[in-house]
Design an enzyme around this catalytic site. Structure first.
Site, mmCIF file in Angstrom:
data_model
loop_
_atom_site.group_PDB
_atom_site.id
_atom_site.type_symbol
_atom_site.label_atom_id
_atom_site.label_comp_id
_atom_site.label_asym_id
_atom_site.label_seq_id
_atom_site.Cartn_x
_atom_site.Cartn_y
_atom_site.Cartn_z
ATOM 1 N N LYS A 289 75.852 62.545 106.199
ATOM 2 C CA LYS A 289 76.013 63.848 106.838
ATOM 3 C C LYS A 289 77.334 63.823 107.622
ATOM 4 O O LYS A 289 77.616 62.871 108.334
ATOM 5 C CB LYS A 289 74.837 64.114 107.786
ATOM 6 C CG LYS A 289 74.667 65.546 108.195
ATOM 7 C CD LYS A 289 73.274 65.767 108.814
ATOM 8 C CE LYS A 289 73.068 67.233 109.158
ATOM 9 N NZ LYS A 289 71.702 67.474 109.699
ATOM 10 N N GLU A 375 55.419 71.421 111.460
ATOM 11 C CA GLU A 375 54.849 72.277 112.513
ATOM 12 C C GLU A 375 53.331 72.371 112.386
ATOM 13 O O GLU A 375 52.622 72.382 113.392
ATOM 14 C CB GLU A 375 55.463 73.668 112.438
ATOM 15 C CG GLU A 375 56.912 73.743 112.920
ATOM 16 C CD GLU A 375 57.906 73.336 111.850
ATOM 17 O OE1 GLU A 375 57.501 73.046 110.712
ATOM 18 O OE2 GLU A 375 59.122 73.287 112.173
ATOM 19 N N ARG A 403 55.091 78.769 110.889
ATOM 20 C CA ARG A 403 54.697 77.772 109.883
ATOM 21 C C ARG A 403 53.338 77.146 110.239
ATOM 22 O O ARG A 403 52.636 76.639 109.383
ATOM 23 C CB ARG A 403 55.798 76.704 109.784
ATOM 24 C CG ARG A 403 55.666 75.625 108.762
ATOM 25 C CD ARG A 403 55.720 76.035 107.310
ATOM 26 N NE ARG A 403 56.904 76.599 106.758
ATOM 27 C CZ ARG A 403 57.916 75.904 106.216
ATOM 28 N NH1 ARG A 403 57.932 74.596 106.290
ATOM 29 N NH2 ARG A 403 58.947 76.516 105.636
HETATM 30 C C1 LIG Z 1 60.226 74.920 109.110
HETATM 31 C C2 LIG Z 1 61.515 74.498 109.766
HETATM 32 N N1 LIG Z 1 61.460 73.715 110.858
HETATM 33 C C3 LIG Z 1 62.590 73.340 111.476
HETATM 34 C C4 LIG Z 1 63.814 73.738 110.997
HETATM 35 C C5 LIG Z 1 65.084 73.360 111.733
HETATM 36 N N2 LIG Z 1 65.938 72.530 110.872
HETATM 37 C C6 LIG Z 1 66.988 73.014 110.247
HETATM 38 S S1 LIG Z 1 67.807 71.872 109.355
HETATM 39 C C7 LIG Z 1 66.721 70.659 109.856
HETATM 40 C C8 LIG Z 1 66.894 69.252 109.407
HETATM 41 C C9 LIG Z 1 66.888 69.185 107.915
HETATM 42 O O1 LIG Z 1 67.090 67.842 107.540
HETATM 43 P P1 LIG Z 1 67.437 67.558 106.028
HETATM 44 O O2 LIG Z 1 66.514 68.293 105.163
HETATM 45 O O3 LIG Z 1 67.484 66.096 105.896
HETATM 46 O O4 LIG Z 1 68.872 68.208 105.815
HETATM 47 P P2 LIG Z 1 70.286 67.667 106.328
HETATM 48 O O5 LIG Z 1 70.614 68.516 107.534
HETATM 49 O O6 LIG Z 1 70.151 66.226 106.663
HETATM 50 O O7 LIG Z 1 71.236 67.922 105.205
HETATM 51 C C10 LIG Z 1 65.759 71.195 110.690
HETATM 52 C C11 LIG Z 1 64.681 70.410 111.337
HETATM 53 C C12 LIG Z 1 63.822 74.560 109.857
HETATM 54 N N3 LIG Z 1 65.008 75.029 109.341
HETATM 55 N N4 LIG Z 1 62.680 74.910 109.260
#
Ligand SMILES: Cc1ncc(C[n+]2csc(CCOP(=O)(O)OP(=O)(O)O)c2C)c(N)n1
Ligand SMILES: CC(=O)[C@@H](O)[C@H](O)COP(=O)(O)O
Ligand SMILES: [Mg+2]
Length: 642
Positions: A289, A375, A403
């Protein structure tokens, strides 16, 4: 080969099909230029930089090998799609990202045919891609047909239950479906959970390390169905086959882990997958990342969310803060309360910093739980904590709490368990737009028996509501507060529990009363200033509670004024609806009270500044002033029909 050697290759890409003329070496150059363009654009807009930088090579490879939009590429969360947007005809608008009338920060079907499925909430991509795959096989979208269905999902998103629900179903259906697991060992914060540990083992083991060393010239390393026509190294393959067990048990062919920044691996492997996939395939891609931009790579969040920044120094250009953020007020008051009471504990769903629970985690790590992007589990886990005698605070953004709604009803409300819900990002949130708006929590919580539902009018009120929640053991209680900074009011030393179900008078007036719920109070007082010039002096009260309503306050205001207006940062069905219900059932309308309820409109409002979004919603001071004039019949505004 490019036919314009003197022109940057990215300038020659108006749509993904233009990539087909490039050699693999030129595709690497496209990736290089795309990374630079992404950094440049986000330095001017702010946004989710790190995730996009981590998928530059993957984005080029996917669009070079597959034929979007006929092939459906579904991006999970889709915060990583700025490079995708640049390659799919939106480079000229990429600097309008996350702004009023600009590009969304996430995929959006109405924005582009290349955005085949909208996202922003995580872990939906495999379900949606499977939907496309089944539609394809049932003859859906006859006009152009559906080619491949490809889900690109991160390691964080993959840890959510919904992703496994989809994998479970896909594995049993056996449809051709391609899942690209983008594993950068990061969520917003470092990932948590046993699944994350499992993934780490896959690429910590010898085979992946050997593969990285011997990657150059490696045609491909694929499970048996793919071995034909590709070189394979038995010892590494065995390791990989072992590594993919979890996915293979779910019915997927597992390929990987491969280096997601090395196109000499990505291109041949993905081409082979496209040529030979017969059923569900998971390609495990390892990336970084923030890749390729030092300040992002060095940041603790790997550049997950950035303000505008100086490209050279990486220094972020943040507006000076005039008041503490609501989030920090919550986090600090919770730490204080946890110091007084060992039963106070906290649950976050992968957002410790965003919710302010990072403060609690630093001070009381044994009583702070990051459950990952989960969640549903988080809510019921908190219910278990409450049933076990703890005083759990479940801190989840309003939009993400959606959620876990069934868990709120079934596991918390029906059992009347004293879970405290700290609902951050209430109301309209700005750049994240409609998918992140906290519009519905008042509506979806006030209809639950036994729930206490509060909204803070300012940061001092929030402090008191945190203390109120800590002291409330009679059942579930929720308090909401918006994204961003407080109103700059004087802060008490500590929160003092409020009397449940009691509002407060703000100022006395006559003829019209305005009953505010939440932080629109500031706009109400601004409107009152403007109305003074017209000789109109509304009474103003802060409801504090949407449930239980302060009956006496509502009925007294109704009795003492010609007109009553309610206002809230939420959709219909919330505070104002409950006030209307009370007034109707008490027969107050029979006596001619004029009543107006100001709520968010019945539409999804696109990204802009919060103030602009509230202007669109009709909930700013000028709108309140106009409503008062209309209800007192002293202006042409909204003249009642004869
Ligand atoms: C249901 C939900 N909970 C929390 C979030 C907040 N959120 C946005 S991106 C993220 C992390 C995602 O991690 P990953 O899938 O590994 O993607 P990366 O950012 O590492 O590319 C979170 C927790 C969300 N978008 N949706
Ligand atoms: C992409 C995503 O869902 C999160 O990064 C979200 O954008 C965080 O919102 P805040 O910036 O309000 O914490
Ligand atoms: Mg990740």
């Amino acid at each position: 080969m490019s036919d314009r050697p003197d022109t940057p290759l990215l300038d020659q890409v108006q749509e993904p099909g233009d990539l087909n003329k490039f050699s693999d070496a030129e595709l690497r150059q496209v990736a290089h230029e795309l990374r630079a363009e992404t950094i440049s654009a986000v330095s001017q807009t702010g946004g989710h930089l790190g995730a996009g930088l981590g998928v530059i090579e993957l984005t080029v490879a996917l669009h070079a090998i597959w034929d979007a939009p006929r092939d459906r590429i579904v991006w999970d969360v889709s915060h990583q799609t700025y490079p995708h947007k640049i390659l799919t005809g939106r480079r000229d608008r990429i600097r309008t990202l996350r702004q009023k009338d600009g590009l969304s920060g996430f995929t959006k079907r109405s924005e582009s045919p290349y955005d085949c499925f909208g996202a922003a909430h995580s872990s939906t991509s495999i379900s949606a891609a499977l939907g496309f795959a089944v539609a394809r096989d049932l003859g859906g979208a006859p006009e152009h047909g559906i080619g491949d269905a490809i889900a690109v999902i991160g390691d964080g998103a993959m840890s959510a239950g919904m992703a496994f629900e989809a994998m479970n179903n896909a594995g049993s259906l056996g449809k051709r479906l391609i899942v690209i697991l983008n594993d950068n060992d990061m969520s917003i914060a470092p990932p948590v959970g046993a699944f994350s540990n499992y993934l780490s083992r896959l690429y910590a083991e010898e085979p992946f390390q050997e593969l990285k060393a011997a990657a150059k010239g490696m045609a491909s390393l694929l499970p048996p169905p793919f071995q034909e026509g590709a070189k394979r190294a038995k010892d590494m393959l065995k390791g990989m086959a072992m590594g993919g067990t979890l996915f293979e048990e779910l019915g997927f062919s597992y390929i990987g882990p491969i280096d997601g920044h090395d196109m000499s691996q990505l291109l041949p492997i993905l081409r082979t997958v496209k040529a030979r996939a017969a059923g569900p395939v998971l390609v495990h891609v390892v990336t970084k990342k923030g890749k390729g931009y030092g300040p992002a790579e060095r940041a603790s969040d790997k550049g997950h969310a950035t303000a505008k920044f100086d490209v050279i120094s990486g220094e972020q250009k943040k507006a000076p803060s005039n008041a503490p953020s609501y989030t920090s007020v919550f986090g600090k008051e919770l730490v204080r309360l946890a110091g007084e009471d060992q039963r106070v504990c906290a649950v976050t769903a992968a957002m410790p910093d965003g919710t302010g629970l990072n403060l609690m985690a630093e001070r009381y790590p044994s009583r702070t739980f990051d459950v990952g992007i989960a969640e549903q589990h988080g809510v019921t886990f908190a219910a278990g904590l409450a049933a076990g005698g703890m005083r759990p605070f479940c801190a989840i953004y309003s939009t993400f709490l959606q959620r876990g709604y069934d868990q709120v009803v079934h596991d918390v409300a029906i059992q009347r368990l004293p879970v405290r819900f700290a609902i951050d990002r209430a109301g309209l949130v700005g750049a994240d737009g409609a998918t992140h708006a906290g519009s519905f929590d008042v509506s979806y919580l006030t209809n639950l028996p036994g729930f206490v539902v509060m909204a803070a009018a300012d940061e001092a009120e929030l402090m008191h509501m945190v203390a109120t929640a800590a002291a409330h053991d009679e059942g579930p209680i929720a308090f909401r507060y918006p994204r961003g900074e407080g109103a700059g009011v004087d802060m008490p030393d500590k929160g003092v529990p409020l009397e449940i179900g009691k509002g407060r008078m703000i100022r006395d007036g006559s003829r019209v009363a305005i009953l505010s719920y939440g932080t629109r109070l500031k706009e109400v007082l601004d409107a009152c200033e403007a109305l003074e010039a017209r000789g109109i002096r509304p009474t103003v009260a802060d409801a504090r509670f949407a449930k239980p309503l302060d009956r006496d306050l509502v009925l007294n205001l109704a009795a003492d004024h010609e007109a009553l207006i309610t206002i809230e940062e939420g959709a219909v069905g919330g505070f104002g609806s409950h006030v209307a219900q009370l007034l109707a059932n008490e027969g107050v309308f029979d006596d001619g009270l004029r009543f107006r309820s100001m709520v968010l409109p019945d539409t999804f409002i696109d990204q802009a500044s919060p103030a602009d979004m509230y202007a669109t919603a009709g909930l700013n001071a000028p709108d309140i002033e106009a409503k008062v004039l209309e209800v007192l019949d002293v202006a042409q505004v909204g003249k009642r029909k004869a």
